[in-house]
Design an enzyme around this catalytic site. Structure first.
Site, PDB file in Angstrom:
ATOM      1  N   SER A 253       1.202  -1.032   0.532  1.00 46.23           N
ATOM      2  CA  SER A 253       0.086  -0.152  -0.413  1.00 46.23           C
ATOM      3  C   SER A 253       1.051   0.968   0.469  1.00 46.23           C
ATOM      4  CB  SER A 253      -0.927   0.069   0.975  1.00 46.23           C
ATOM      5  OG  SER A 253      -0.258   0.630   2.704  1.00 46.23           O
ATOM      6  N   LYS A 254       0.722   2.153  -0.154  1.00 47.62           N
ATOM      7  CA  LYS A 254       1.171   3.624  -0.622  1.00 47.62           C
ATOM      8  C   LYS A 254       2.137   4.048   1.047  1.00 47.62           C
ATOM      9  CE  LYS A 254       1.687   5.006  -4.571  1.00 47.62           C
ATOM     10  NZ  LYS A 254      -0.072   5.449  -5.638  1.00 47.62           N
ATOM     11  N   ARG A 255       1.493   3.518   1.431  1.00 44.48           N
ATOM     12  CA  ARG A 255       1.044   4.267   3.555  1.00 44.48           C
ATOM     13  C   ARG A 255       2.785   3.113   3.954  1.00 44.48           C
ATOM     14  NH1 ARG A 255      -3.762   5.587   2.906  1.00 44.48           N
ATOM     15  NH2 ARG A 255      -4.053   3.372   3.293  1.00 44.48           N
ATOM     16  N   ASP A 256       3.056   2.037   3.054  1.00 48.17           N
ATOM     17  CA  ASP A 256       3.147   1.244   3.552  1.00 48.17           C
ATOM     18  C   ASP A 256       5.047   1.375   3.644  1.00 48.17           C
ATOM     19  OD1 ASP A 256       5.437  -1.097   4.256  1.00 48.17           O
ATOM     20  OD2 ASP A 256       3.810  -2.771   2.147  1.00 48.17           O
TER      21      ASP A 256
END
Ligand code: GLU
Length: 487
Positions: A253-256
């Protein structure tokens, strides 16, 4: 094979993601393997998501990787414009064609109405999908909505009860039942086309032969195939590369934050671009033999879609470290030095304007660490001991320094070193030999206390060279300190 023309079509929403970079690379390798063209097209129709300067950032990262394009926003190959928003006239024409042929229609449903419809479908346990309410409006019904000032979108008339077959060059045959697909929007109220419509028109008009992209777009493909059919276009060959999973085998995910997701970050850390290219190529593609290190030319020669896997590719950090190190080790020391200097400067370790002597010193310093480096930013931590006023002896180091024979070794070493006129590794080696003779200490008994005394560490780079680079005065001060501490 017909003329190969492939494209990378990023939306300018930010930095180049490693998934995008892998996609660009696969397209590039495929194009070059077949003597074809690699094209960049900027898909900027989702204006709300466009980010200022993102296109430049994307293109810069591609250049850094060495993934160069034959046609693109800055390189006209006769199939432009290469930015979707500059192609509005073309889209309008084809939207109109579908409207005229009754293959598309205006839809006046408001977002509230659509939401209500969706909730009702969910409440009935159905898969939500646009109901087709405005599929067959009469001219009067349309006029009534227009009179209320409702601006319509244009929806594509999905043909019912058909199976769309896609002969995917990576995944094999994939089929989709059109009953599962609602009439989807092809042009928004402001006339700007949606992704599925624009991409189909652009790929066709730009004579794209193969659409090679990530698996996340597989579900869009039947929509694009239907648009091709409705417009009387022939389809390109589709090839969907597997997802890239994070090291925990989860979808990224982009926040990973478990890994660095953007190419620019690797550049910022001083990775060698060839290392990242090599690593990205192995994310889903595998070579025929055992070899795992490839130049771009090797990759071009060996790349084929047949050897791209269907199974997800896992981002393996240890593999990245290994590949990074392989390239660091074999790079010219001058190149690693140039890459390392800005990090040392930023850390305040060396001056902004290096003299020739300082430059030579930094080159030697990098030279003794190059073997173990993965990327240039590591140089700061690795070389800390060269910039410290004092070294401290802690833990294992303190034990080494505390051994009974150490004062004698230190005393002898200080004397030998003090006598040296030429402070170079070879001379230093001789001085250590003399210490051995004088004290009788040898092997680990000799080298370990010397290493710890001058570096504060029990492991490290080649000792005589390290001693040379630390410099005579600093080494003497350290040896004398160790002598005091151990006596
Ligand atoms: N603009 C799309 C994206 O960035 C392109 C997908 C495609 O290659 O068709 O995901």
């Amino acid at each position: 094979m017909t003329d190969v023309r492939v494209r990378f079509a990023p939306s300018p929403t930010g930095h180049l993601h490693i998934g995008g970079a892998r996609q660009a690379l696969f397209n590039y390798l495929f194009a070059k393997h077949h003597n074809g063209k690699f094209i960049i097209r900027i898909e900027d129709t989702d204006q709300a998501r466009n980010v200022e300067a993102a296109t430049d950032k994307l293109l810069n990262s591609m250049k850094w990787l060495g993934v160069v394009w034959d046609e693109g926003p800055d390189e006209d190959g006769g199939f432009g414009p290469y930015r979707s928003m500059e192609r509005m006239d073309t889209y309008e024409k084809y939207v109109q064609q579908l409207l005229d042929q009754d293959l598309a229609y205006y839809c006046y449903m408001t977002s509230e109405e659509l939401e209500k419809e969706r909730e009702e479908q969910l409440a009935r346990g159905e898969m939500p999908k646009y109901s087709g309410r405005d599929r067959n409006l009469t001219a009067d019904e349309r006029a009534a909505y227009e009179a209320k000032g409702i601006e319509p979108v244009v929806r594509f008339k999905v043909p019912g009860s058909e199976t769309i077959h896609i002969d995917d060059a990576i995944r094999g045959e994939v089929s989709f039942d059109t009953d599962g697909i609602g009439d989807f929007i092809i042009a928004r109220t402001d006339g700007v086309p949606t992704y599925n419509f624009a991409v189909s028109v652009d790929d066709y008009l730009m004579k794209i032969s193969h659409v090679i992209r990530g698996e996340e777009h597989l579900s869009n493909t039947p929509r694009q195939v239907m648009i091709y059919q409705a417009l009387g276009f022939t389809s390109p060959t589709f090839a969907h590369a597997p997802l890239i999973l994070n090291p925990d085998r989860q979808k990224m995910s982009k926040r990973d934050e478990s890994i660095m997701q953007f190419v620019e970050q690797y550049q910022d850390y001083g990775y060698l671009p060839e290392a990242l290219v090599n690593f990205l190529a192995l994310l889903g593609w595998s070579p025929v033999g055992e070899e795992e290190i490839f130049t771009m030319d090797n990759l071009i020669e060996q790349f084929s879609l047949e050897r791209v896997s269907k199974a997800p590719a896992v981002f393996d950090e240890s593999k990245l470290a290994w590949v990074g190190n392989q390239y660091m080790k074999s790079a010219d020391v001058e190149r690693v030095t140039e890459l390392s200097i800005p990090f040392l400067q930023k850390a305040g370790r060396i001056s902004e304007n290096l003299s020739a002597d300082e430059h030579a010193w930094v080159t030697s310093l990098v030279g003794i660490y190059q073997e173990q480096m993965h990327y240039a930013a590591e140089i700061v931590e690795l070389t800390e001991l060269f910039f410290k006023e004092h070294v401290d002896y802690e833990g294992e180091a303190a034990e080494v320094i505390g051994a009974e024979h150490v004062p004698q070794v230190m005393e002898s070493l200080a004397r030998q070193i003090d006598q040296l006129d030429v402070f170079e590794a070879d001379e230093i080696k001789k001085a250590i030999k003399a210490v051995q003779k004088e004290t009788g200490a040898k092997g680990k008994q000799l080298f370990m206390p010397i290493r710890v005394a001058v570096t504060g560490q029990t492991h490290g780079p080649e000792l005589p060279k390290a001693i040379e680079l630390i410099g005579k005065d600093a080494v003497l001060a350290r040896v004398n300190k160790a002598a005091q501490q151990s006596s």
